[in-house]
Design a protein around this motif. Structure first.
Motif, PDB file in Angstrom:
ATOM      1  N   ALA A  71      -2.882   5.644  -1.637  1.00 54.80           N
ATOM      2  CA  ALA A  71      -3.546   6.475  -2.656  1.00 54.80           C
ATOM      3  C   ALA A  71      -5.005   6.767  -2.285  1.00 54.80           C
ATOM      4  O   ALA A  71      -5.583   7.737  -2.773  1.00 54.80           O
ATOM      5  CB  ALA A  71      -3.487   5.787  -4.023  1.00 54.80           C
ATOM      6  N   GLY A  72      -5.608   5.919  -1.457  1.00 52.56           N
ATOM      7  CA  GLY A  72      -6.973   6.182  -0.990  1.00 52.56           C
ATOM      8  C   GLY A  72      -8.060   5.832  -1.987  1.00 52.56           C
ATOM      9  O   GLY A  72      -9.228   6.133  -1.770  1.00 52.56           O
ATOM     10  N   GLN A  73      -7.694   5.188  -3.072  1.00 60.10           N
ATOM     11  CA  GLN A  73      -8.684   4.845  -4.098  1.00 60.10           C
ATOM     12  C   GLN A  73      -9.728   3.872  -3.552  1.00 60.10           C
ATOM     13  O   GLN A  73     -10.900   3.953  -3.909  1.00 60.10           O
ATOM     14  CB  GLN A  73      -7.985   4.223  -5.319  1.00 60.10           C
ATOM     15  N   LEU A  75     -14.676  -2.670  -7.631  1.00 60.26           N
ATOM     16  CA  LEU A  75     -14.188  -1.354  -8.046  1.00 60.26           C
ATOM     17  C   LEU A  75     -12.923  -0.990  -7.259  1.00 60.26           C
ATOM     18  O   LEU A  75     -11.938  -0.520  -7.829  1.00 60.26           O
ATOM     19  CB  LEU A  75     -15.290  -0.306  -7.824  1.00 60.26           C
ATOM     20  N   ARG A 113     -16.350   2.836   1.003  1.00 64.96           N
ATOM     21  CA  ARG A 113     -16.108   3.412   2.320  1.00 64.96           C
ATOM     22  C   ARG A 113     -16.495   2.503   3.482  1.00 64.96           C
ATOM     23  O   ARG A 113     -15.981   2.637   4.587  1.00 64.96           O
ATOM     24  CB  ARG A 113     -16.955   4.682   2.457  1.00 64.96           C
ATOM     25  N   MET A 146       3.598  -2.480 -12.611  1.00 61.42           N
ATOM     26  CA  MET A 146       3.440  -3.191 -11.337  1.00 61.42           C
ATOM     27  C   MET A 146       4.660  -4.048 -10.994  1.00 61.42           C
ATOM     28  O   MET A 146       4.687  -4.697  -9.956  1.00 61.42           O
ATOM     29  CB  MET A 146       2.212  -4.116 -11.406  1.00 61.42           C
ATOM     30  N   SER A 174      -9.994  -2.917  -8.598  1.00 61.87           N
ATOM     31  CA  SER A 174      -9.504  -2.452  -9.899  1.00 61.87           C
ATOM     32  C   SER A 174      -8.903  -1.049  -9.815  1.00 61.87           C
ATOM     33  O   SER A 174      -8.042  -0.694 -10.610  1.00 61.87           O
ATOM     34  CB  SER A 174     -10.621  -2.497 -10.947  1.00 61.87           C
ATOM     35  N   MET A 175      -9.327  -0.256  -8.845  1.00 66.23           N
ATOM     36  CA  MET A 175      -8.810   1.116  -8.766  1.00 66.23           C
ATOM     37  C   MET A 175      -7.542   1.235  -7.930  1.00 66.23           C
ATOM     38  O   MET A 175      -6.828   2.228  -8.015  1.00 66.23           O
ATOM     39  CB  MET A 175      -9.873   2.056  -8.215  1.00 66.23           C
ATOM     40  N   CYS A 176      -7.254   0.236  -7.113  1.00 64.88           N
ATOM     41  CA  CYS A 176      -6.033   0.296  -6.289  1.00 64.88           C
ATOM     42  C   CYS A 176      -4.815   0.258  -7.214  1.00 64.88           C
ATOM     43  O   CYS A 176      -4.647  -0.678  -7.986  1.00 64.88           O
ATOM     44  CB  CYS A 176      -5.966  -0.872  -5.321  1.00 64.88           C
ATOM     45  N   PRO A 177      -3.947   1.278  -7.156  1.00 67.67           N
ATOM     46  CA  PRO A 177      -2.824   1.310  -8.097  1.00 67.67           C
ATOM     47  C   PRO A 177      -1.706   0.324  -7.767  1.00 67.67           C
ATOM     48  O   PRO A 177      -0.832   0.093  -8.602  1.00 67.67           O
ATOM     49  CB  PRO A 177      -2.311   2.749  -8.004  1.00 67.67           C
ATOM     50  N   THR A 178      -1.716  -0.256  -6.555  1.00 66.42           N
ATOM     51  CA  THR A 178      -0.568  -1.086  -6.176  1.00 66.42           C
ATOM     52  C   THR A 178      -0.910  -2.552  -5.947  1.00 66.42           C
ATOM     53  O   THR A 178      -0.092  -3.308  -5.436  1.00 66.42           O
ATOM     54  CB  THR A 178       0.108  -0.506  -4.911  1.00 66.42           C
ATOM     55  N   GLY A 179      -2.131  -2.961  -6.294  1.00 67.89           N
ATOM     56  CA  GLY A 179      -2.493  -4.380  -6.139  1.00 67.89           C
ATOM     57  C   GLY A 179      -2.478  -4.843  -4.691  1.00 67.89           C
ATOM     58  O   GLY A 179      -2.085  -5.961  -4.391  1.00 67.89           O
ATOM     59  N   VAL A 188     -10.845   3.696  -0.537  1.00 70.91           N
ATOM     60  CA  VAL A 188     -11.777   4.413   0.343  1.00 70.91           C
ATOM     61  C   VAL A 188     -12.849   5.101  -0.509  1.00 70.91           C
ATOM     62  O   VAL A 188     -14.031   5.099  -0.171  1.00 70.91           O
ATOM     63  CB  VAL A 188     -11.028   5.462   1.204  1.00 70.91           C
ATOM     64  N   ARG A 189     -12.407   5.651  -1.639  1.00 77.14           N
ATOM     65  CA  ARG A 189     -13.370   6.296  -2.539  1.00 77.14           C
ATOM     66  C   ARG A 189     -14.349   5.274  -3.114  1.00 77.14           C
ATOM     67  O   ARG A 189     -15.519   5.586  -3.328  1.00 77.14           O
ATOM     68  CB  ARG A 189     -12.642   6.995  -3.686  1.00 77.14           C
ATOM     69  N   CYS A 216       0.823  -1.223   0.000  1.00 74.20           N
ATOM     70  CA  CYS A 216       0.000   0.000   0.000  1.00 74.20           C
ATOM     71  C   CYS A 216       0.854   1.268   0.000  1.00 74.20           C
ATOM     72  O   CYS A 216       1.855   1.360   0.701  1.00 74.20           O
ATOM     73  CB  CYS A 216      -0.916   0.011   1.223  1.00 74.20           C
ATOM     74  N   VAL A 225      -7.919  10.656   2.019  1.00 71.89           N
ATOM     75  CA  VAL A 225      -9.250  11.075   1.581  1.00 71.89           C
ATOM     76  C   VAL A 225      -9.814  12.088   2.580  1.00 71.89           C
ATOM     77  O   VAL A 225     -10.409  13.101   2.196  1.00 71.89           O
ATOM     78  CB  VAL A 225     -10.168   9.839   1.451  1.00 71.89           C
TER      79      VAL A 225
END
Lengths: 66, 406
Positions: A13-15, A50, A21, B59, A53-58, A17-18, A10, B111
């Motif tokens: 990036a908080g993706q 979602l 939530r 990645m 798929s949105m988490c940039p770091t897997g 959470v968006r 991690c 956030v």
């Protein structure tokens, strides 16, 4: 569904959470992901997908129930 | 697995002939997979253009972002000069050092912190719009709107003095065109370095509790000894220089796309729930981070069926990946209702994905929920063919100016 997070990956990036939530939060201390619910109901499947798929770091993996 | 090394198919970066088109040359890489491209100095590099392959490289920690690696694929001679002299910032540091430094910033861009900043930002965007309206048409949306918002935002979040905004903007412009003007790029980096070093030194001597990024860096990391002032300065130079015109250009291009598609603009005005999807489509469609992502393979490996040797330079192009028809149907069209567009790689992916993403998204949301609603008649003041792009060697693609009227 079972959710696992790998905090070593991690970057905060908080993706997630968006996206979901109810399931993912961010630590005030280090900004990294906090799993609020490791076993969410299947009604939240779309939000979880979602977030994955949105988490940039897997960082997030999901195992669907049989 | 293919092991041959063919002739270069095209030069990288290939020209973007108009703001709406990705370089046609990259289509070759999406058709054939990994191909050879030629850099400014004639040296070959691998060019990776399919979404799946680009994503897997971003990645994969077996690829380095260190500019000191011998075959690092620089964008231009000028860019090589600037980056080798001033390799500042997280994008050029590999893990594990990168993870340690990147995580210092994670608590500052949560956030929750963004939600706390939102009301101030929204109010500032309204002020800028009022100023436009008061002054009356015509206006340059680039200079009179987008750039004002992004420089104000970074200054506010960093805790820098607003009276120095002009200086930060000038430095950002020098940085933006470093790939064609090395002297301007070097000067921008040096001036910001001197400024921030002095600013941090003063904070260290007189630390006053506050929530801004620079105060947190000083109190939580520099004073306790986790980070030297020099390290902090270098990281901040990169953030301040790259956090302005990138987002400003995205705001301007997004507005241009909306004005070029009046039916979609009407839908956006009537349905604010479309804004988030529309922003993702803008990020996909314009893919402004033109140099991203240059890498060097740290071991022998394979990408998309092609053997890549340890030490080879690779460009994993997000510009190309975002136009991959196997992921985004009809990729050349702009569609704010596009399904699945949140998969775009506009902010990159992996450990080096854009650290400023939450801020950029907040600014784009603030703009596209307000601008066209507040000035309903907003439209281009010149024919669209006259809008001039920044060229394919800008750090972040954009337009030189965007004349509008209403």
């Amino acid at each position: 569904m079972r959710i696992d997070i790998d905090r070593d990956r991690c970057m905060g990036a908080g993706q997630c959470v968006r996206a979901a939530r109810e399931i993912f939060g961010q630590s005030e201390e280090d900004g990294l992901v906090v799993l609020l619910n490791a076993d969410p109901p299947s009604s939240l499947r779309d939000e979880v997908s979602l977030a994955v798929s949105m988490c940039p770091t897997g960082t997030i993996t999901v195992r669907m129930d049989e | 697995m293919q092991d041959d090394v063919g002739e270069p198919e095209f030069s990288f970066p290939a020209p973007r002939r108009c703001p709406f088109e990705a370089p046609a040359e990259y289509e070759i890489a999406r058709e054939r997979g990994v191909v050879r491209a030629k850099l400014w100095d004639g040296q070959p590099t691998w060019f990776v253009g399919r979404y799946k392959d680009v994503s897997s490289i971003l990645m994969d920690r077996r690829f380095s972002s260190n500019v000191k690696e011998p075959n690092f694929p620089f964008f231009s001679e000028s860019r090589a000069k600037v980056l080798l002299a001033k390799p500042f910032g997280l994008p050029f540091i590999d893990p594990p050092e990168h993870s340690k430094l990147r995580r210092i910033f994670a608590p500052m861009f949560t956030v929750r912190n963004m939600e706390l900043f939102k009301p101030q930002l929204d109010a500032f965007v309204r002020t800028v719009i009022s100023d436009l309206v008061e002054k009356g048409p015509p206006a340059d949306l680039c200079k009179d709107f987008s750039q004002r918002i992004t420089v104000w935002s970074i200054v506010e979040l960093m805790g820098l003095p607003h009276e120095d905004e002009h200086f930060f903007h000038e430095c950002s412009q020098g940085n933006l065109f470093q790939s064609v003007d090395a002297d301007a790029g070097l000067r921008a980096n040096e001036q910001m370095e001197i400024y921030l070093d002095q600013f941090l030194a003063q904070k260290e001597q007189n630390p006053v509790e506050a929530d801004d990024i620079i105060t947190r860096l000083v109190i939580d990391h520099i004073i306790p000894g986790n980070l030297t002032r020099e390290q902090a300065t270098h990281l901040l130079v990169n953030l301040v220089l790259n956090g302005q015109d990138s987002t400003a250009n995205m705001i301007t291009l997004g507005a241009l796309a909306m004005m070029a598609h009046p039916e979609q603009l009407e839908q956006l005005k009537q349905d604010p729930d479309l804004v988030s999807n529309a922003i993702d489509e803008m990020l996909r469609y314009f893919s402004i981070a033109l140099p991203v992502a240059p890498r060097v393979a740290l071991e022998d490996l394979e990408v998309g069926g092609q053997a890549i040797r340890k030490g080879d330079g690779v460009v994993a192009s997000i510009v190309s990946a975002n136009r991959d028809a196997t992921v985004f149907a009809d990729p050349e069209s702009f569609d704010i209702r596009r399904e699945g567009v949140s998969r775009h790689l506009g902010f990159g992916q992996g450990v080096h994905s854009c650290i400023g993403r939450p801020v950029a998204l907040l600014e784009l949301e603030a703009v596209f929920t307000t601008l066209f609603q507040s000035i309903p008649g907003l439209r281009l003041a010149v024919p669209i063919e006259e809008i001039e792009g920044t060229g394919e060697t800008a750090q972040a693609y954009g337009v030189r100016s965007l004349p509008v009227t209403w």
